[in-house]
Design an enzyme around this catalytic site. Structure first.
Site, mmCIF file in Angstrom:
data_model
loop_
_atom_site.group_PDB
_atom_site.id
_atom_site.type_symbol
_atom_site.label_atom_id
_atom_site.label_comp_id
_atom_site.label_asym_id
_atom_site.label_seq_id
_atom_site.Cartn_x
_atom_site.Cartn_y
_atom_site.Cartn_z
ATOM 1 N N GLY A 209 -6.037 5.419 0.188
ATOM 2 C CA GLY A 209 -5.689 5.368 -1.126
ATOM 3 C C GLY A 209 -6.769 5.759 -1.946
ATOM 4 N N ASN A 210 -6.641 5.513 -3.423
ATOM 5 C CA ASN A 210 -7.769 5.341 -4.423
ATOM 6 C C ASN A 210 -7.524 4.262 -5.466
ATOM 7 O OD1 ASN A 210 -6.121 6.465 -6.992
ATOM 8 N ND2 ASN A 210 -5.810 7.972 -5.360
ATOM 9 N N HIS A 211 -8.533 4.247 -6.409
ATOM 10 C CA HIS A 211 -8.647 3.063 -7.407
ATOM 11 C C HIS A 211 -7.719 3.176 -8.413
ATOM 12 C CE1 HIS A 211 -12.035 1.498 -5.271
ATOM 13 N NE2 HIS A 211 -12.893 2.651 -5.442
ATOM 14 N N ALA A 280 -3.006 9.819 -9.543
ATOM 15 C CA ALA A 280 -4.197 10.273 -8.693
ATOM 16 C C ALA A 280 -3.552 10.336 -7.430
ATOM 17 C CB ALA A 280 -5.301 9.305 -8.663
#
Ligand code: PMT
Length: 401
Positions: A209-211, A280
Site C-alpha cells: 500500500g502507500n501513505h 494513489a
C-alpha cells in the site's frame, strides 16, 4: 442559489407553530443544508425532539446537560458550528429574554454565544404581537443586527385573524436562500473523484500500500458537492472517521484494490462531466495471493509483481469530447517534467502536482501545496493551505477551463 453545505442551527421555542419546525427542517435539508435542532423546554410540549432528530439526522438538545450521564451540551460549540442561527418559531418569552440578557435555557445560551447571523421568526397571537413591548423588543433586536422574518397575516390558533402567524416555512427558507445562499457553479454537473490508496493483498494479513490518507480526494468531493455537483467518490481503504464527515448527498463506493477501483470507476465514468483522479493507486500487485498466511523461512524473500491496470489511462483513452479529466502527480524529482508527461500520456485536461520537496505538501497531512497545469492555460501555484482550501482553488481553476 442554494443552501448546500451551510450549517444551520434551528432553535425551536414554545408556540403552537412549533409543529412547523418539522417542515422547516425538511425544506432546509432539501436545499442541501446541514441542519441541527435545539429546543426550549416549553417547545417540548408542542413537538417531540424525536421528530426533529429523525428529520435532521442529528441528536436534538433541549437542556444544558444530558440526564442519563450528566454530560454537558456545549452551547459554545453549537454556536460556533452554525453558519446561521434560525429561531423559529420565536416566542414572546424568548424574544423578551434575548433583549434583556436573560439566559435561562440552552437556546438562549446558544444565542448569547453566537457569532453567526441570527434570524428570528416571531410567532404569537395578534394582540401579543401588537403589544408595545413586543414591537419594541423586535426593534431592539433589529438595531443590534438580528434579522427578523416577520410574522404573517392570517388565521391564528386562537381563531382570531391578523398578524402573528409564523412565516410559512417556504417563505422562511426562500428568505434565507436569498440572504446566504450561494451560486452553485457546478450545479447539474456530474463528477467522479478517486481518493485514497489501494491495498494489494500478499496474503490474508499483508498487503502492498502507500501513505495516502484520502484527505485530498475527500476535500475535493466535499467542495465539489458544496458547489452544486452531483458527486461520486470512489475511495480506497481509509479511516472510517474521515468517511463520517462526508455529506450524505455524496455517493461513496468503497474499494480496496486497484482492480476493484477500476471496476467502480469504469461502471460510472461514461455519464460523468468531470473526473478527478486523486487516488494513489498501486502500480503493481502480487502475481499470486497466498490463501494462507506466509511463514517466515529464508533470509530473503521474493514476491513477483504484475502491473496493475492504469485506471486514469484507460478512462483517458475513452474520454468523450465533452468530458474533463484531471489527474494528480506526487513527485520527488523533475516534478514539472514528470507531471506534464503524465498529463499528456493519460489524456488529462489538467494535472495537479504535489511535490514531496515542499513542506506541508503531499499525503497524510491536512495541508497541501500544489501546482495546477493544463493544456490551454497558465499554471497556477497555491500556497501551503488546508486541503479544503486547496480543493476550492483546484475546482475554481477547473471552472475556468
Ligand atoms: O490522500 P492524501 O493523504 O490526502 O494525499 C493525496 C495524494 C498526495 C495521494 C494525492 O494528492 C496525489 O498526488 N495522488 C496521485 C499520486 C500519484 O503520484 O499518482 P501516480 O503518479 O501514480 O499516477 C498519476 C495519475 O494516474 C493519478 O491521477 C492517479 O490517480 C492515476 N493512476 C495511477 C496509477 C493507476 N494504476 N491508476 C490511476 O488511475
Amino acid at each position: 442559489m442554494t443552501l448546500r453545505g451551510r450549517n444551520i442551527l434551528l432553535a425551536v421555542c414554545g408556540s403552537i407553530a412549533a409543529y412547523k419546525a418539522a417542515f422547516i427542517v425538511r425544506l432546509l435539508k432539501k436545499q442541501g443544508a446541514e441542519v441541527r435542532v435545539i429546543m426550549t423546554p416549553s417547545a417540548l410540549g408542542f413537538i417531540t425532539p424525536l421528530t426533529l432528530s429523525v428529520l435532521s439526522e442529528y441528536p436534538v438538545y433541549h437542556s444544558f446537560t444530558e440526564d442519563e450521564n450528566g454530560s454537558w451540551n456545549n452551547h459554545v460549540d453549537m454556536a460556533l458550528w452554525a453558519d446561521l442561527l434560525l429561531i423559529a418559531p420565536a416566542s414572546e418569552n424568548t424574544i423578551g429574554k434575548m433583549v434583556n440578557g436573560i439566559c435561562d435555557n440552552l437556546v438562549l445560551s446558544v444565542y448569547f454565544s453566537a457569532k453567526c447571523p441570527v434570524y428570528v421568526c416571531p410567532a404569537m397571537d395578534l394582540d401579543m404581537y401588537k403589544h408595545f413591548s413586543t414591537q419594541e423588543n423586535i426593534l431592539k433586536l433589529k438595531e443590534h443586527g438580528v434579522k427578523i422574518i416577520d410574522a404573517e397575516f392570517g388565521e391564528l390558533a386562537s381563531g382570531l385573524v391578523g398578524q402573528g402567524r409564523l412565516a410559512e416555512p417556504e417563505h422562511i427558507v426562500e428568505f434565507l436562500t436569498q440572504q446566504i445562499g450561494s451560486d452553485a457553479p457546478l450545479a447539474s454537473r456530474k463528477m467522479l473523484i478517486t481518493a485514497g490508496p489501494t491495498y494489494e493483498a500478499i496474503d490474508p494479513v499483508r498487503f502492498i500500500g502507500n501513505h495516502s490518507s484520502g484527505k485530498m480526494g475527500i476535500a475535493l468531493a466535499i467542495q465539489a458537492w458544496k458547489m452544486g455537483a452531483d458527486v461520486t467518490l470512489v475511495c480506497g481503504p481509509i479511516q472510517e472517521q474521515l468517511l463520517k464527515n462526508i455529506p450524505a448527498g455524496i455517493q461513496i463506493h468503497k474499494v480496496v484494490s486497484a482492480e476493484q477501483m477500476l471496476e467502480a470507476v469504469t461502471a460510472g465514468i461514461t455519464n460523468q462531466h468531470i473526473a478527478i483522479f486523486a487516488a494513489a493507486v498501486a502500480d503493481y500487485t502480487p502475481e499470486e495471493v497466498s490463501p494462507i498466511k506466509l511463514k517466515k523461512a529464508e533470509d530473503s524473500f521474493t514476491i513477483r509483481l504484475k502491473k496493475n491496470p492504469d485506471i486514469a489511462l484507460i478512462c483517458g483513452q475513452n474520454k468523450k469530447a465533452d468530458q474533463l479529466f484531471v489527474g494528480f502527480a506526487l513527485e520527488t524529482n523533475d516534478e514539472e517534467i514528470n507531471a506534464l508527461k503524465k498529463m499528456n500520456a493519460k489524456n488529462f485536461d489538467a494535472i495537479v502536482l504535489n511535490s514531496l520537496n515542499d513542506a506541508g505538501a503531499g499525503f497524510a497531512g491536512d495541508t497541501n501545496k500544489v501546482t495546477i497545469y493544463s493544456k490551454n492555460k497558465d499554471a497556477v501555484v497555491t500556497a501551503v493551505q488546508s486541503k479544503d482550501i486547496v480543493a476550492k482553488e483546484i475546482l475554481t481553476y477547473l471552472l475556468s477551463l
